[in-house]
Scaffold this motif. Sequence first.
Motif, PDB file in Angstrom:
ATOM      1  N   GLN A  10       0.333  -1.282   0.410  1.00 52.01           N
ATOM      2  CA  GLN A  10      -0.587  -0.045  -0.492  1.00 52.01           C
ATOM      3  C   GLN A  10       0.826   1.203   0.113  1.00 52.01           C
ATOM      4  O   GLN A  10       0.713   2.307  -0.789  1.00 52.01           O
ATOM      5  CB  GLN A  10      -0.913  -0.260   1.119  1.00 52.01           C
ATOM      6  N   ARG A  11       2.462   1.985   1.101  1.00 53.86           N
ATOM      7  CA  ARG A  11       2.902   2.525   1.038  1.00 53.86           C
ATOM      8  C   ARG A  11       3.447   2.572  -0.214  1.00 53.86           C
ATOM      9  O   ARG A  11       3.958   3.367  -0.604  1.00 53.86           O
ATOM     10  CB  ARG A  11       3.742   1.798   1.895  1.00 53.86           C
ATOM     11  N   GLY A  13       2.187   1.807  -3.451  1.00 56.17           N
ATOM     12  CA  GLY A  13       0.951   2.257  -4.406  1.00 56.17           C
ATOM     13  C   GLY A  13       0.606   3.770  -4.112  1.00 56.17           C
ATOM     14  O   GLY A  13       0.634   3.746  -5.006  1.00 56.17           O
ATOM     15  N   ILE A  14       1.036   3.830  -3.121  1.00 54.24           N
ATOM     16  CA  ILE A  14       0.276   5.771  -2.913  1.00 54.24           C
ATOM     17  C   ILE A  14       1.581   6.648  -2.920  1.00 54.24           C
ATOM     18  O   ILE A  14       0.894   7.671  -3.303  1.00 54.24           O
ATOM     19  CB  ILE A  14       0.041   5.446  -0.699  1.00 54.24           C
ATOM     20  N   GLY A  15       2.990   5.934  -2.548  1.00 57.47           N
ATOM     21  CA  GLY A  15       4.038   6.580  -3.117  1.00 57.47           C
ATOM     22  C   GLY A  15       4.009   6.928  -4.737  1.00 57.47           C
ATOM     23  O   GLY A  15       4.506   8.041  -5.284  1.00 57.47           O
ATOM     24  N   LYS A  16       4.046   5.295  -5.492  1.00 63.27           N
ATOM     25  CA  LYS A  16       3.393   6.274  -6.864  1.00 63.27           C
ATOM     26  C   LYS A  16       2.651   6.991  -7.552  1.00 63.27           C
ATOM     27  O   LYS A  16       2.624   7.453  -7.909  1.00 63.27           O
ATOM     28  CB  LYS A  16       3.391   4.200  -7.545  1.00 63.27           C
ATOM     29  N   LEU A  17       1.015   6.629  -6.590  1.00 66.06           N
ATOM     30  CA  LEU A  17       0.248   8.009  -6.696  1.00 66.06           C
ATOM     31  C   LEU A  17       0.509   9.169  -7.142  1.00 66.06           C
ATOM     32  O   LEU A  17       0.451   9.803  -7.494  1.00 66.06           O
ATOM     33  CB  LEU A  17      -1.092   7.727  -5.713  1.00 66.06           C
ATOM     34  N   LEU A  18       1.102   9.416  -5.299  1.00 70.83           N
ATOM     35  CA  LEU A  18       1.764  10.518  -5.383  1.00 70.83           C
ATOM     36  C   LEU A  18       2.732  11.747  -6.652  1.00 70.83           C
ATOM     37  O   LEU A  18       2.338  12.832  -7.046  1.00 70.83           O
ATOM     38  CB  LEU A  18       2.101  11.024  -3.803  1.00 70.83           C
ATOM     39  N   GLU A  21       1.181  12.436  -9.104  1.00 72.82           N
ATOM     40  CA  GLU A  21       0.269  13.489  -9.364  1.00 72.82           C
ATOM     41  C   GLU A  21       0.912  15.022  -9.269  1.00 72.82           C
ATOM     42  O   GLU A  21       0.957  15.746  -9.844  1.00 72.82           O
ATOM     43  CB  GLU A  21       0.297  13.439  -8.141  1.00 72.82           C
TER      44      GLU A  21
END
Length: 105
Positions: A10-11, A13-18, A21
């Motif tokens: 999850q970390r 994944g969210i790191g990639k998303l951010l 962005e």
Amino acid sequence: LETMNFFQKQRVGIGKLLKEELTLAGQIEIAKQELAQCFDFNSNCLYSEVDDCNLKFIDCVALKRFMAKCGLVLNSTKVMTIIRRWDLDADAKLSKHEFLEAITP
């Protein structure tokens, strides 16, 4: 151990998303600066061009019509994606202030 792996994924994944962005935000800012540097750019005139029925707001229909004039034929879902990103008060339309905030650096 499985829970730790789940949270690690999850970390990541969210790191990639951010990261995506931030990259997109940088590209958008560059495009805004390039638009603002055009010698004949006038944000108020552009707003009036998009709000061609003089409704004092831009909705999905007006933006879709304007985009078609620019040669960008998009379906309503794609146009609403743009409206949602720029719509600060979540009323499904763009005020002049919201539009100008979205297009100027």
